[in-house]
Design a protein around this motif. Structure first.
Motif, PDB file in Angstrom:
ATOM      1  N   SER A 118       0.717  -1.381  -0.082  1.00  0.00           N
ATOM      2  CA  SER A 118       0.061   0.029   0.079  1.00  0.00           C
ATOM      3  C   SER A 118       0.879   1.447  -0.100  1.00  0.00           C
ATOM      4  O   SER A 118       1.606   1.568   0.888  1.00  0.00           O
ATOM      5  CB  SER A 118      -0.850   0.109   1.212  1.00  0.00           C
ATOM      6  N   LYS A 119       0.449   2.125  -1.021  1.00  0.00           N
ATOM      7  CA  LYS A 119       1.498   3.518  -1.191  1.00  0.00           C
ATOM      8  C   LYS A 119       1.058   4.382   0.130  1.00  0.00           C
ATOM      9  O   LYS A 119       1.832   4.881   0.524  1.00  0.00           O
ATOM     10  CB  LYS A 119       1.060   4.174  -2.243  1.00  0.00           C
ATOM     11  N   LYS A 120      -0.214   3.969   0.464  1.00  0.00           N
ATOM     12  CA  LYS A 120      -0.659   4.901   1.606  1.00  0.00           C
ATOM     13  C   LYS A 120       0.127   4.808   2.979  1.00  0.00           C
ATOM     14  O   LYS A 120       0.364   5.303   3.670  1.00  0.00           O
ATOM     15  CB  LYS A 120      -2.144   4.656   1.906  1.00  0.00           C
ATOM     16  N   THR A 122       3.624   6.847   5.062  1.00  0.00           N
ATOM     17  CA  THR A 122       3.253   7.200   6.393  1.00  0.00           C
ATOM     18  C   THR A 122       4.686   7.817   7.211  1.00  0.00           C
ATOM     19  O   THR A 122       5.741   7.533   6.931  1.00  0.00           O
ATOM     20  CB  THR A 122       2.497   6.011   7.201  1.00  0.00           C
TER      21      THR A 122
END
Length: 191
Positions: free
Chosen positions: A152-154, A158
């Protein structure tokens, strides 16, 4: 395998939260050191708080992940016992450290913490099989396990410098190190 073909693969079932150890205390550090030094090979990765502004220099690594076959150990940089354990393990010539795209990780560890990692194998180049481009963890998981590693790029972008990481961050980081060791073991078994 094309990205479209990878999407059709079943998802990779990664490490479970109960197999992840956050190294926060002297006791945690002693337990981690014993487990890590008892291993012939470890999965290895780091995470750094991303930089977004042009010219901004990273202050990472903020998290170092080391994985045995059974567990992943996460070291937040800044916690006092962490650096001594990391130095003992990462500078060891007896333990092989494996991961994907480790050039920057090794450079940042040397620059920020004065740790000179030894006996490091970058699977991105070791697994190429004559291909021009380096191989990432997603492609390796598809090739060796017939599964799709979800990145996940999200989560990747982070803030890894936070004092308390979320459960998703912890699992993502642990998987990065653990999957590298699993891929390495399968590669050696198949060769």
């Amino acid at each position: 395998m094309t990205p479209d073909q990878e999407e059709l693969l079943p998802p990779y079932d990664g490490i479970k939260l109960h197999d992840v150890r956050m190294v926060r205390s002297e006791r945690d550090a002693a337990e981690a050191l014993a487990a890590l030094l008892a291993s012939d090979a470890l999965g290895f990765d780091t995470e750094s708080k991303p930089t977004f502004a042009k010219g901004e220099v990273s202050t990472g690594p903020h998290l170092v992940q080391l994985a045995t076959d059974d567990a992943a150990y996460l070291f937040q940089i800044g916690a006092s016992p962490s650096v001594d354990v990391l130095r003992a393990v990462l500078e060891s010539h007896a333990i092989l450290k494996v991961g994907f795209g480790l050039t920057d990780d090794v450079r940042r560890l040397r620059s920020k913490l004065g740790i000179d990692a030894n006996n490091v194998l970058d699977l991105s180049t070791a697994l190429r099989r004559g291909e021009r481009n380096t191989l990432g963890a997603k492609t390796a998981v598809a090739r060796f396990f017939g599964q799709r590693l979800q990145k996940s790029k999200k989560i990747t972008t982070t803030n890894w410098a936070l004092p308390r990481l979320t459960e998703k961050q912890i699992l993502y980081a642990a998987d990065d190190a653990h999957v590298a060791l699993r891929v390495y073991r399968r590669w050696r078994q198949d060769s």
